[in-house]
Enzyme design. Structure first.
Site, short mmCIF file in Angstrom:
data_model
loop_
_atom_site.label_atom_id
_atom_site.label_comp_id
_atom_site.label_asym_id
_atom_site.label_seq_id
_atom_site.Cartn_x
_atom_site.Cartn_y
_atom_site.Cartn_z
N HIS A 211 -8.68 -15.51 35.51
CA HIS A 211 -8.60 -15.78 36.94
C HIS A 211 -8.61 -14.47 37.68
O HIS A 211 -8.00 -13.50 37.23
CB HIS A 211 -7.33 -16.57 37.26
N ASP B 134 -8.33 -25.16 35.67
CA ASP B 134 -9.54 -25.90 35.32
C ASP B 134 -9.62 -26.23 33.84
O ASP B 134 -10.35 -27.13 33.45
CB ASP B 134 -10.79 -25.11 35.72
N1 ACO Z 1 -13.93 -15.34 28.53
C1 ACO Z 1 -14.14 -14.13 27.92
N2 ACO Z 1 -14.00 -12.95 28.53
C2 ACO Z 1 -13.61 -12.98 29.81
C3 ACO Z 1 -13.38 -14.16 30.50
C4 ACO Z 1 -13.53 -15.38 29.82
N3 ACO Z 1 -13.32 -16.55 30.44
N4 ACO Z 1 -13.01 -13.87 31.79
C5 ACO Z 1 -13.03 -12.54 31.89
N5 ACO Z 1 -13.38 -11.99 30.68
C6 ACO Z 1 -13.42 -10.57 30.36
C7 ACO Z 1 -14.60 -9.87 31.01
O1 ACO Z 1 -15.73 -9.87 30.18
C8 ACO Z 1 -14.03 -8.49 31.23
O2 ACO Z 1 -14.00 -7.82 29.98
P1 ACO Z 1 -14.21 -6.21 29.92
O3 ACO Z 1 -13.02 -5.63 30.63
O4 ACO Z 1 -14.29 -5.90 28.47
O5 ACO Z 1 -15.50 -5.93 30.65
C9 ACO Z 1 -12.57 -8.74 31.61
O6 ACO Z 1 -12.24 -9.98 30.94
C10 ACO Z 1 -12.32 -8.86 33.10
O7 ACO Z 1 -13.22 -9.81 33.63
P2 ACO Z 1 -13.76 -9.87 35.13
O8 ACO Z 1 -15.11 -10.51 35.13
O9 ACO Z 1 -13.60 -8.54 35.76
O10 ACO Z 1 -12.74 -10.85 35.79
P3 ACO Z 1 -12.91 -11.45 37.23
O11 ACO Z 1 -11.58 -11.38 37.87
O12 ACO Z 1 -14.05 -10.86 37.97
O13 ACO Z 1 -13.34 -12.96 36.92
C11 ACO Z 1 -13.27 -15.24 36.49
C12 ACO Z 1 -12.49 -14.02 37.00
C13 ACO Z 1 -14.60 -15.42 37.24
C14 ACO Z 1 -12.42 -16.49 36.73
C15 ACO Z 1 -13.54 -15.04 34.98
O14 ACO Z 1 -12.31 -14.88 34.27
C16 ACO Z 1 -14.35 -16.18 34.39
O15 ACO Z 1 -15.58 -16.14 34.44
N6 ACO Z 1 -13.67 -17.23 33.79
C17 ACO Z 1 -14.36 -18.36 33.30
C18 ACO Z 1 -14.75 -19.28 34.47
C19 ACO Z 1 -13.56 -20.01 35.05
O16 ACO Z 1 -12.72 -20.56 34.32
N7 ACO Z 1 -13.50 -20.06 36.38
C20 ACO Z 1 -12.44 -20.79 37.09
C21 ACO Z 1 -11.69 -19.89 37.99
S1 ACO Z 1 -10.30 -20.73 38.62
C22 ACO Z 1 -10.87 -21.63 39.93
O17 ACO Z 1 -11.87 -21.39 40.53
C23 ACO Z 1 -9.98 -22.74 40.27
#
Ligand code: ACO
Length: 433
Positions: free
Chosen positions: A309, A367
């Site tokens: 998140h 979610d």
């Molecule tokens: N699975 C695997 N790796 C992940 C995930 C995941 N779900 N989420 C983040 N990471 C990793 C990234 O690859 C990154 O790794 P790195 O540091 O080695 O490059 C690190 O964790 C940080 O990720 P960011 O993309 O910078 O996190 P951000 O805050 O931008 O994204 C998000 C948040 C979009 C929710 C992301 O975690 C994601 O895509 N999750 C899956 C989709 C999801 O569940 N969305 C629902 C959000 S809640 C809502 O809207 C109610």
């Protein structure tokens, strides 16, 4: 005296006031930065940008705290209902018994949609996505109430309580009709005797020859789902609603834009993406182990959906609450040994032990469970995001009001860093290579 922060740019010092929020969070007020220095800030994704001051919702992502109008989400989940919470969010205070009664009356009176609006559903292809229909219909709804959708904020604010109730009530009917239209099913009329969630389930699943009677645990799971989604401060869709509102647009148009922003898989579409992920893991005969390894590569297309998140770097407080309600709904529906459920539980267990997820503070978000709840209730997958939109409506409405009622409000207009070509001369077609 207001505390000040000093920024040194090109050997010159600039002073900026520090704003302190009600919970002690601090921000640099850089509203004069460009005028004074010629600089702008660069913050793609807005992770460090406060776009507004808001009194609706407080989140402390590090500590896993979520409060609506000061009330902890855990207390509201235990003692309140979606409708009472919606009133709280929209109006700022919990309702007195008389206000609660009046709000319920307004919702009941406004549940049906104009009969000519039913024909609009017929204009969509049968396989149209319900989110597309919902957004179009919310905007169209404003056409039936031109006196509530004047695009003059002062006038639209005078009718705000009525407009808010109309939207909160009718979004449920429109959502159910989008589903029925997409299945070619006849429309069922709302019932005056049913509470909000039971009425929605009736609109979705009753037939002209057989009423759908919701189990109390199922209605409660839906109630909780909507309550937990009712607001979440400046997320993508709420910021979109505020952006559209800032131009002077009415509440119908602004919330319709919120629906579009919510549609994407990184926002409201994530609950559907969780189920798709579980199905594909199951179809490949994986128990989740291979998928977890692939997710650790960190590519966008193999992310573990329902994990991580932008704001919560601790367990999402909503995920904890919804998980318990989920198990009680499953028990009342007598669902056991569902292969997707088993995979989900294994994924959660494995990710919560894995250093990749722990070191990045990736925990299940709301979610991860909400898709499973919707599936257990019998909500079709393409309606999951629509359910989120119904829940988020009070938050969008309250945020619209903050923009509309702000006497110092300006149209939202961010800047950019231009990275394209510098100036060049037009080339006639015959000289182009
Ligand atoms: N699975 C695997 N790796 C992940 C995930 C995941 N779900 N989420 C983040 N990471 C990793 C990234 O690859 C990154 O790794 P790195 O540091 O080695 O490059 C690190 O964790 C940080 O990720 P960011 O993309 O910078 O996190 P951000 O805050 O931008 O994204 C998000 C948040 C979009 C929710 C992301 O975690 C994601 O895509 N999750 C899956 C989709 C999801 O569940 N969305 C629902 C959000 S809640 C809502 O809207 C109610």
């Amino acid at each position: 005296m207001t505390p000040q922060a000093t920024l040194r740019l090109e050997n010159k010092d600039y002073s900026f006031p520090v704003i302190v929020g009600a919970e002690g969070e601090k921000a640099l007020d850089i509203r004069n930065l460009r005028n004074d220095s010629g600089f702008i800030t660069y913050d793609e994704g807005y992770g460090n940008t406060g776009s507004c001051q808001s009194a609706v919702t407080y989140i402390d992502g590090e500590a896993g705290v979520l409060r609506y109008r000061g009330f902890p989400i855990e207390q509201l989940a235990e003692h309140s209902s979606f409708i009472e919470t919606a009133y709280l969010i929209v109006n700022g205070e919990l309702p007195t018994p008389a206000q609660r009664k009046r709000f319920s009356q307004l919702l009941t009176e406004n549940a049906p949609i104009h009969s000519s609006m039913e024909h609009l559903f017929e204009g969509f292809p049968v396989d149209a996505h319900p989110m597309a229909i919902l957004s179009a219909m919310l905007n169209s709804l404003g056409c039936y109430y031109p006196h509530l959708a004047t695009n003059d904020h002062a006038r639209d604010l005078e009718t705000y309580p009525e407009t808010a109730a109309i939207i909160i009530s009718k979004v449920r009917t429109i959502a159910a009709y989008s589903y029925r239209a997409s299945r070619g099913l006849p429309y069922i009329y709302p019932r005056r005797d049913l509470p909000y969630c039971e009425n929605f389930l009736h609109l979705m699943f009753s037939t002209p020859y057989e009423p759908y009677i919701a189990l109390p645990e199922v209605a409660q799971a839906l109630n909780l789902f909507l309550l937990l989604h009712a607001d979440h401060e400046q997320n993508c869709s709420t910021s979109t609603v505020r952006m559209v509102a800032s131009s002077g647009a009415n509440l119908f148009a602004s919330t319709a834009a919120g629906v579009c922003a919510l549609w994407g898989p990184l926002h409201g579409g994530a609950n559907m993406a969780v189920i798709e992920m579980l199905k594909s893991i199951h179809a490949e005969g994986d128990d989740g182990t291979k998928f977890i390894e692939a997710a650790k590569v960190g590519k966008a297309d193999t992310r573990l959906m329902g994990f991580g998140h932008r704001v919560y770097k601790h367990y999402d407080p909503r995920a904890k609450i919804i998980k318990d309600s989920f198990y009680s709904a499953l028990a009342s529906l007598r669902i056991k040994d569902d292969p997707l459920l088993n995979i989900a539980m294994r994924l959660e267990e494995a990710a919560l032990r894995d250093d990749y997820f722990l070191s990045r503070k990736l925990y299940p978000n709301v979610d991860f469970y909400s898709g499973l709840i919707m599936r257990a209730i019998g909500i079709p997958e393409n309606m999951f995001t629509v359910m989120f939109a119904i829940g988020r409506m009070p938050g969008w409405i309250a945020n619209w009001k903050e923009v509309a009622a702000n006497p110092k409000g300006r149209i939202y207009r961010p800047r950019q860093i231009y990275t394209g070509k510098t100036v060049r001369d037009y080339v006639p077609p015959h000289q182009r290579k």
